[in-house]
Motif scaffolding. Structure first.
Motif, PDB file in Angstrom:
ATOM      1  N   GLY A 208      19.153  42.277 -47.898  1.00 58.50           N
ATOM      2  CA  GLY A 208      18.287  42.800 -48.937  1.00 58.50           C
ATOM      3  C   GLY A 208      18.247  44.321 -48.957  1.00 58.50           C
ATOM      4  O   GLY A 208      17.186  44.924 -48.816  1.00 58.50           O
ATOM      5  N   SER A 209      19.383  44.901 -49.175  1.00 58.10           N
ATOM      6  CA  SER A 209      19.456  46.355 -49.211  1.00 58.10           C
ATOM      7  C   SER A 209      19.073  46.848 -50.600  1.00 58.10           C
ATOM      8  O   SER A 209      18.907  46.062 -51.535  1.00 58.10           O
ATOM      9  CB  SER A 209      20.876  46.813 -48.881  1.00 58.10           C
ATOM     10  N   ALA A 210      18.932  48.118 -50.713  1.00 56.90           N
ATOM     11  CA  ALA A 210      18.527  48.698 -51.994  1.00 56.90           C
ATOM     12  C   ALA A 210      19.571  48.436 -53.072  1.00 56.90           C
ATOM     13  O   ALA A 210      19.265  48.429 -54.255  1.00 56.90           O
ATOM     14  CB  ALA A 210      18.304  50.197 -51.827  1.00 56.90           C
ATOM     15  N   SER A 211      20.807  48.193 -52.646  1.00 58.01           N
ATOM     16  CA  SER A 211      21.880  48.049 -53.626  1.00 58.01           C
ATOM     17  C   SER A 211      21.993  46.627 -54.180  1.00 58.01           C
ATOM     18  O   SER A 211      22.650  46.403 -55.185  1.00 58.01           O
ATOM     19  CB  SER A 211      23.210  48.457 -52.997  1.00 58.01           C
ATOM     20  N   ALA A 212      21.368  45.652 -53.509  1.00 56.50           N
ATOM     21  CA  ALA A 212      21.477  44.268 -53.983  1.00 56.50           C
ATOM     22  C   ALA A 212      20.137  43.812 -54.534  1.00 56.50           C
ATOM     23  O   ALA A 212      19.108  43.943 -53.877  1.00 56.50           O
ATOM     24  CB  ALA A 212      21.923  43.346 -52.852  1.00 56.50           C
ATOM     25  N   ARG A 213      20.167  43.271 -55.732  1.00 60.46           N
ATOM     26  CA  ARG A 213      18.939  42.786 -56.355  1.00 60.46           C
ATOM     27  C   ARG A 213      18.897  41.269 -56.268  1.00 60.46           C
ATOM     28  O   ARG A 213      19.802  40.600 -56.766  1.00 60.46           O
ATOM     29  CB  ARG A 213      18.888  43.233 -57.813  1.00 60.46           C
TER      30      ARG A 213
ATOM     31  N   MET B  81      27.610  38.717 -62.673  1.00 60.26           N
ATOM     32  CA  MET B  81      26.302  39.117 -62.126  1.00 60.26           C
ATOM     33  C   MET B  81      26.470  39.775 -60.766  1.00 60.26           C
ATOM     34  O   MET B  81      25.836  40.807 -60.477  1.00 60.26           O
ATOM     35  CB  MET B  81      25.395  37.884 -61.952  1.00 60.26           C
ATOM     36  N   GLU B  82      27.300  39.185 -59.926  1.00 57.14           N
ATOM     37  CA  GLU B  82      27.479  39.759 -58.591  1.00 57.14           C
ATOM     38  C   GLU B  82      28.129  41.133 -58.691  1.00 57.14           C
ATOM     39  O   GLU B  82      27.785  42.053 -57.932  1.00 57.14           O
ATOM     40  CB  GLU B  82      28.305  38.807 -57.719  1.00 57.14           C
ATOM     41  N   ALA B  83      29.070  41.267 -59.639  1.00 54.65           N
ATOM     42  CA  ALA B  83      29.722  42.571 -59.828  1.00 54.65           C
ATOM     43  C   ALA B  83      28.704  43.624 -60.277  1.00 54.65           C
ATOM     44  O   ALA B  83      28.862  44.816 -60.003  1.00 54.65           O
ATOM     45  CB  ALA B  83      30.852  42.448 -60.851  1.00 54.65           C
ATOM     46  N   GLU B  84      27.650  43.162 -60.960  1.00 53.96           N
ATOM     47  CA  GLU B  84      26.603  44.090 -61.412  1.00 53.96           C
ATOM     48  C   GLU B  84      25.595  44.415 -60.316  1.00 53.96           C
ATOM     49  O   GLU B  84      24.662  45.191 -60.546  1.00 53.96           O
ATOM     50  CB  GLU B  84      25.842  43.493 -62.600  1.00 53.96           C
ATOM     51  N   GLY B  85      25.737  43.780 -59.163  1.00 47.03           N
ATOM     52  CA  GLY B  85      24.839  44.100 -58.059  1.00 47.03           C
ATOM     53  C   GLY B  85      23.742  43.083 -57.806  1.00 47.03           C
ATOM     54  O   GLY B  85      22.864  43.311 -56.973  1.00 47.03           O
TER      55      GLY B  85
END
Lengths: 275, 275
Positions: free
Chosen positions: B118-123, B237-241
């Protein structure tokens, strides 16, 4: 447009229905056993509570069978009697028979289809798990709480050593039909190598007369979960030239992981979960 | 050794049971409708045949829900009344509520776990299908044979345009809870772009007040089956983060294919199959 696409491989439903019916009719009942799951003490005093339990427990069972439930450690206490009734009554045999009929319908089509690449170099294979797939441990669980008690490795190993687990009739029928069609039948079980003799004796006792190979856990498999252990063995089968068209098991951990069979068939098991 | 391994993520079963119960209790009934599935003409004349049908149809439904059945084109004729009773009675709501409770139990644990990164880069995201997942088309199928009649795109599109499909109460509860937990909710439907306005209107009518995005089939998706179309969109979606922790759908084609969500939740649907 609703986006609905008809699959090309819709089976002959009539044939499946007839087969499933005949299998249900021929399924033998689970042997009479001592009941260790107490009847609901509120039974008779609250019909509404009973109905709510029945409704919930049936939904809980579906969540187990679809893998929605995820890992679970014991049958919910309010569902003990439900699981006993499910296993002892006609529903377990019926659910098993329909799953096995689905498998057979696919097997016949798959062998006929060119798409699996039925070349001389690939041997069509079907993988079976053993416990609750070919053999029924219902008599053991009947005197051990039908999944409501913690798993006892000592007493279960004694049951395995006795080699008296009855057959699952619809699985035996599927097994024999697959061999008749020319499938190489490979047994892949979570049982350990030291249980090979007892397992072979039990399989013969239950009517399974031959198999391509029986794969059991080796010492170097200790610590692997079932998905890893079984996936590794399926990969080895493919490396040996088997094309795994079908896989039958009562646990999702028998079926998932890479490589997977072309089609996998989940047999019912509301008694326990193996990851 | 029996090879049994306890999963690390066994949920709090008591909490799930309580939640499921409360959801069942609050589930609204499917609206009263004109019945177009005739009652079994042999009813009353043959209780044994009725019992055999009930047993078979329940097993058939399980084979659909576990994907054992593979592709299928219509509810078996002997199971028409069974499917009607299942959908109109308490079982459909109960099965849905338990599936949604399983999803919520996982969601809470997954957000808390460090393993998903759950880093800032993954929503954290949750994907929902629409039909028979957020919205119920039961009123449409009630007057169109409950899956025993061939799919009629024209009349179904009229139903979609009316935008009056009721909510699935346990799904609405899950949806709101997930948003409260901080999930990005993405709707991925087999409906087409020209149905966007009607779909948005219907979602609002049914109580779904906001979503991250609503993805519908585009003209370039024609000819793709649902697995391909939905997998491509999940990859985007995954490519978008987005990190897709959960996915809820009534069809296996909503859930399988690469990439998959960390956990997928199969909602019940005995009325139709989409490949």
């Amino acid at each position: 447009m609703h986006g609905r696409t008809q699959g090309a491989a819709v089976g002959d439903m009539t044939q499946r229905l007839l087969l499933a019916l005949s299998l249900i009719a021929s399924a033998t009942a689970v042997p009479a056993v001592i009941r260790t799951v107490p009847d609901d003490p509120t039974a008779g005093s609250s019909g509404a509570a009973d109905a709510a339990d029945a409704l919930f427990c049936d939904s809980w069972r579906l969540s187990v069978e679809t893998a929605n439930a995820g890992p679970w450690s014991a049958v919910p206490s309010r569902c003990g009697a439900f699981v006993r009734d499910y296993m002892e009554g006609p529903r377990y045999a019926s659910d098993s028979a329909v799953a096995d009929a689905d498998a057979l319908a696919f097997a016949s089509e798959a062998l006929a289809a060119a798409e699996w690449g039925g070349s001389a170099s690939a041997r069509p294979a079907w993988v079976f798990d053993v416990d609750e797939t070919l053999l029924s441990n219902a008599p053991y669980y009947a005197v051990n709480g039908w999944g409501s008690q913690e798993f006892n490795e000592t007493s279960f190993d004694e049951w395995v050593d006795a080699a008296k687990a009855p057959t699952l009739p619809s699985s035996l029928n599927l097994y024999n039909q697959l061999q008749g069609l020319g499938f190489h039948v490979i047994l892949l079980t979570g049982r350990s190598e030291f249980q090979r003799n007892a397992t072979e004796l039990n399989l013969l006792f239950a009517g399974y007369n031959s198999w391509e190979k029986l794969i059991l856990r080796q010492p170097y498999d200790i610590g692997k979960n079932a998905v890893q252990y079984k996936s590794e063995r399926r990969a080895a089968m493919e490396a040996e030239g088997f094309k795994i068209l079908g896989n039958s098991g009562d646990q999702w951990s028998d079926l998932i992981g890479s490589p997977m069979a072309t089609r996998s068939f989940k047999l019912p098991n509301p008694m326990y979960f193996i990851s």
